[in-house]
Scaffold this motif. Structure first.
Motif, PDB file in Angstrom:
ATOM      1  N   ARG A 139     -33.191  58.403 -35.804  1.00  0.00           N
ATOM      2  CA  ARG A 139     -32.257  59.123 -35.275  1.00  0.00           C
ATOM      3  C   ARG A 139     -31.091  58.431 -34.989  1.00  0.00           C
ATOM      4  N   SER A 140     -31.246  57.311 -34.589  1.00  0.00           N
ATOM      5  CA  SER A 140     -30.114  56.498 -34.070  1.00  0.00           C
ATOM      6  C   SER A 140     -29.318  55.802 -35.079  1.00  0.00           C
ATOM      7  N   GLY A 141     -29.772  55.795 -36.575  1.00  0.00           N
ATOM      8  CA  GLY A 141     -28.905  55.401 -37.535  1.00  0.00           C
ATOM      9  C   GLY A 141     -29.004  53.833 -37.519  1.00  0.00           C
ATOM     10  N   ALA A 142     -29.836  53.279 -36.818  1.00  0.00           N
ATOM     11  CA  ALA A 142     -29.882  51.709 -36.845  1.00  0.00           C
ATOM     12  C   ALA A 142     -30.821  51.197 -37.948  1.00  0.00           C
ATOM     13  N   THR A 143     -31.572  52.030 -38.429  1.00  0.00           N
ATOM     14  CA  THR A 143     -32.649  51.733 -39.580  1.00  0.00           C
ATOM     15  C   THR A 143     -32.439  51.918 -41.175  1.00  0.00           C
ATOM     16  N   SER A 144     -33.152  51.528 -41.761  1.00  0.00           N
ATOM     17  CA  SER A 144     -33.216  52.037 -43.229  1.00  0.00           C
ATOM     18  C   SER A 144     -34.735  51.754 -43.628  1.00  0.00           C
ATOM     19  N   ILE A 145     -35.050  52.563 -44.471  1.00  0.00           N
ATOM     20  CA  ILE A 145     -36.409  52.533 -45.019  1.00  0.00           C
ATOM     21  C   ILE A 145     -36.523  51.905 -46.284  1.00  0.00           C
ATOM     22  N   ARG A 146     -37.267  50.905 -46.349  1.00  0.00           N
ATOM     23  CA  ARG A 146     -37.293  50.186 -47.575  1.00  0.00           C
ATOM     24  C   ARG A 146     -37.366  51.043 -48.829  1.00  0.00           C
ATOM     25  N   PRO A 147     -36.343  50.867 -49.986  1.00  0.00           N
ATOM     26  CA  PRO A 147     -36.488  51.686 -50.791  1.00  0.00           C
ATOM     27  C   PRO A 147     -37.788  51.871 -51.532  1.00  0.00           C
ATOM     28  N   GLU A 148     -37.967  53.032 -52.166  1.00  0.00           N
ATOM     29  CA  GLU A 148     -39.174  53.467 -52.716  1.00  0.00           C
ATOM     30  C   GLU A 148     -39.337  52.770 -54.217  1.00  0.00           C
ATOM     31  N   THR A 149     -40.379  51.941 -54.460  1.00  0.00           N
ATOM     32  CA  THR A 149     -40.458  51.133 -55.672  1.00  0.00           C
ATOM     33  C   THR A 149     -40.812  52.037 -56.982  1.00  0.00           C
ATOM     34  N   GLN A 150     -40.999  53.171 -56.890  1.00  0.00           N
ATOM     35  CA  GLN A 150     -41.544  53.965 -57.936  1.00  0.00           C
ATOM     36  C   GLN A 150     -40.553  54.744 -58.475  1.00  0.00           C
ATOM     37  N   ILE A 151     -40.545  55.045 -59.688  1.00  0.00           N
ATOM     38  CA  ILE A 151     -39.671  55.883 -60.330  1.00  0.00           C
ATOM     39  C   ILE A 151     -40.424  57.035 -61.180  1.00  0.00           C
ATOM     40  N   VAL A 152     -40.370  58.277 -60.761  1.00  0.00           N
ATOM     41  CA  VAL A 152     -41.211  59.221 -61.340  1.00  0.00           C
ATOM     42  C   VAL A 152     -40.382  60.344 -62.244  1.00  0.00           C
ATOM     43  N   VAL A 153     -40.719  60.618 -63.537  1.00  0.00           N
ATOM     44  CA  VAL A 153     -40.154  61.740 -64.260  1.00  0.00           C
ATOM     45  C   VAL A 153     -41.282  62.200 -64.749  1.00  0.00           C
ATOM     46  N   GLY A 154     -41.487  63.696 -64.585  1.00  0.00           N
ATOM     47  CA  GLY A 154     -42.637  64.322 -65.044  1.00  0.00           C
ATOM     48  C   GLY A 154     -43.858  63.673 -64.616  1.00  0.00           C
ATOM     49  N   ASP A 155     -44.777  63.530 -65.565  1.00  0.00           N
ATOM     50  CA  ASP A 155     -46.059  62.751 -65.225  1.00  0.00           C
ATOM     51  C   ASP A 155     -46.241  61.228 -65.570  1.00  0.00           C
ATOM     52  N   LEU A 156     -44.695  60.748 -65.898  1.00  0.00           N
ATOM     53  CA  LEU A 156     -44.564  59.310 -66.143  1.00  0.00           C
ATOM     54  C   LEU A 156     -44.139  58.589 -64.846  1.00  0.00           C
ATOM     55  N   ILE A 157     -44.749  57.508 -64.336  1.00  0.00           N
ATOM     56  CA  ILE A 157     -44.539  56.859 -63.313  1.00  0.00           C
ATOM     57  C   ILE A 157     -44.359  55.302 -63.491  1.00  0.00           C
ATOM     58  N   LEU A 158     -43.228  54.636 -63.042  1.00  0.00           N
ATOM     59  CA  LEU A 158     -43.086  53.422 -63.603  1.00  0.00           C
ATOM     60  C   LEU A 158     -42.817  52.654 -61.979  1.00  0.00           C
ATOM     61  N   ASP A 159     -43.437  51.777 -61.488  1.00  0.00           N
ATOM     62  CA  ASP A 159     -43.478  50.978 -60.305  1.00  0.00           C
ATOM     63  C   ASP A 159     -42.444  49.570 -60.625  1.00  0.00           C
ATOM     64  N   GLU A 160     -41.271  49.804 -59.917  1.00  0.00           N
ATOM     65  CA  GLU A 160     -40.726  48.480 -60.397  1.00  0.00           C
ATOM     66  C   GLU A 160     -41.200  47.180 -59.621  1.00  0.00           C
ATOM     67  N   GLU A 161     -41.989  47.208 -58.604  1.00  0.00           N
ATOM     68  CA  GLU A 161     -42.459  46.015 -57.971  1.00  0.00           C
ATOM     69  C   GLU A 161     -43.528  45.687 -58.592  1.00  0.00           C
ATOM     70  N   SER A 162     -44.642  46.381 -59.059  1.00  0.00           N
ATOM     71  CA  SER A 162     -45.842  45.885 -59.565  1.00  0.00           C
ATOM     72  C   SER A 162     -45.759  45.970 -61.289  1.00  0.00           C
ATOM     73  N   HIS A 163     -44.797  46.509 -61.698  1.00  0.00           N
ATOM     74  CA  HIS A 163     -44.487  46.705 -63.287  1.00  0.00           C
ATOM     75  C   HIS A 163     -45.481  47.527 -63.716  1.00  0.00           C
TER      76      HIS A 163
END
Length: 248
Positions: A139-163
């Motif tokens: 709430r304080s705005g002092a943080t950010s959440i580590r970006p999600e590593t997955q891209i999801v389109v329909g039933d297709l999932i790509l993980d940018e970290e694990s490839h």
């Protein structure tokens, strides 16, 4: 002052906006309590600063510039309210959680009235303190959440970290170039991408009679992504290619 660096991170880790660990200053004159709180915060991946008195807390805060404070109301020299007041003269927005005695109703009221953000009564669970800290930090705005590593389109999932790539739960093996091409398509779902755009992004060179390379790799992807399934990769004649979620 005692400083302890972040260790194992939470599944949904918070960091400062620049990606460095969250800094929390914990002030209490009970060494065992300080150790337990520090251990829980280190598990979150945070940097922990500690102090056992009000004067030490003010000094540490000036040096460490913490993102949040956990303050015991009762300290050997002056109380948590005075610690908060002094620290906030230099950092007016730093969020504060007070630790109060179970029967310290007047302390809780005083803390919140004076500008404290939350309080936890002793004895407390470490999970409760961490959960409240995470809420305050967000709430304080002092943080950010580590970006999600997955891209999801329909039933297709790509993980940018694990490839890793899956469709409908089935693992799909891709070459490095195929992976980059699919990632570009998935980052731009439902958007028609020209051969020139694809060449520039995936192969890093300008369009110059190399369209056959794009066509070749699109055909490779189709064989792996769309084989025996509802097609997701579509050719737009004269325009390029587009990836869309399967119709059903």
């Amino acid at each position: 002052m005692r400083w302890e660096s972040g260790g194992m991170a939470h599944a949904d880790p918070l960091t400062r906006p620049d990606g460095t660990p969250i800094r929390v200053l914990t002030v209490d004159d009970e060494p065992s309590l300080i150790e337990l709180l520090s251990m829980a915060m280190r598990y979150e991946g945070w940097d922990v600063y500690t102090a056992a008195s009000g004067a030490e807390a003010v000094k540490v805060a000036r040096e460490a510039q913490p993102d949040a404070l956990v303050l015991d109301m009762m300290l050997p020299d002056f109380d948590g309210l005075e610690v908060m007041r002094r620290i906030r003269t230099e950092d007016p927005d730093v969020p504060v959680i007070f630790l109060t005695a179970k029967d310290g109703v007047s302390d809780r009221i005083a803390g919140l009235t004076a500008g404290g953000d939350d309080y936890v009564t002793k004895p407390f669970s470490l999970e409760e303190v961490i959960a409240r800290l995470r809420g305050l930090l967000r709430r304080s705005g002092a943080t950010s959440i580590r970006p999600e590593t997955q891209i999801v389109v329909g039933d297709l999932i790509l993980d940018e970290e694990s490839h890793e790539v899956t469709r409908a739960g089935e693992h799909i093996n891709l070459t490095a170039t195929e992976f980059e091409l699919l990632r570009f398509l998935m980052r731009n779902p439902k958007r028609v991408l020209s051969k020139a755009q694809i060449l520039d992004r995936v192969w890093n060179y300008d369009f110059g009679g190399q369209a056959n390379v794009v066509e070749l790799y699109i055909s490779y992807l189709r064989k792996k992504i769309d084989a025996n399934r509802e097609p997701m990769i579509h050719t737009m004649r004269g325009a390029g290619y587009v990836l869309r979620p399967a119709a059903g």
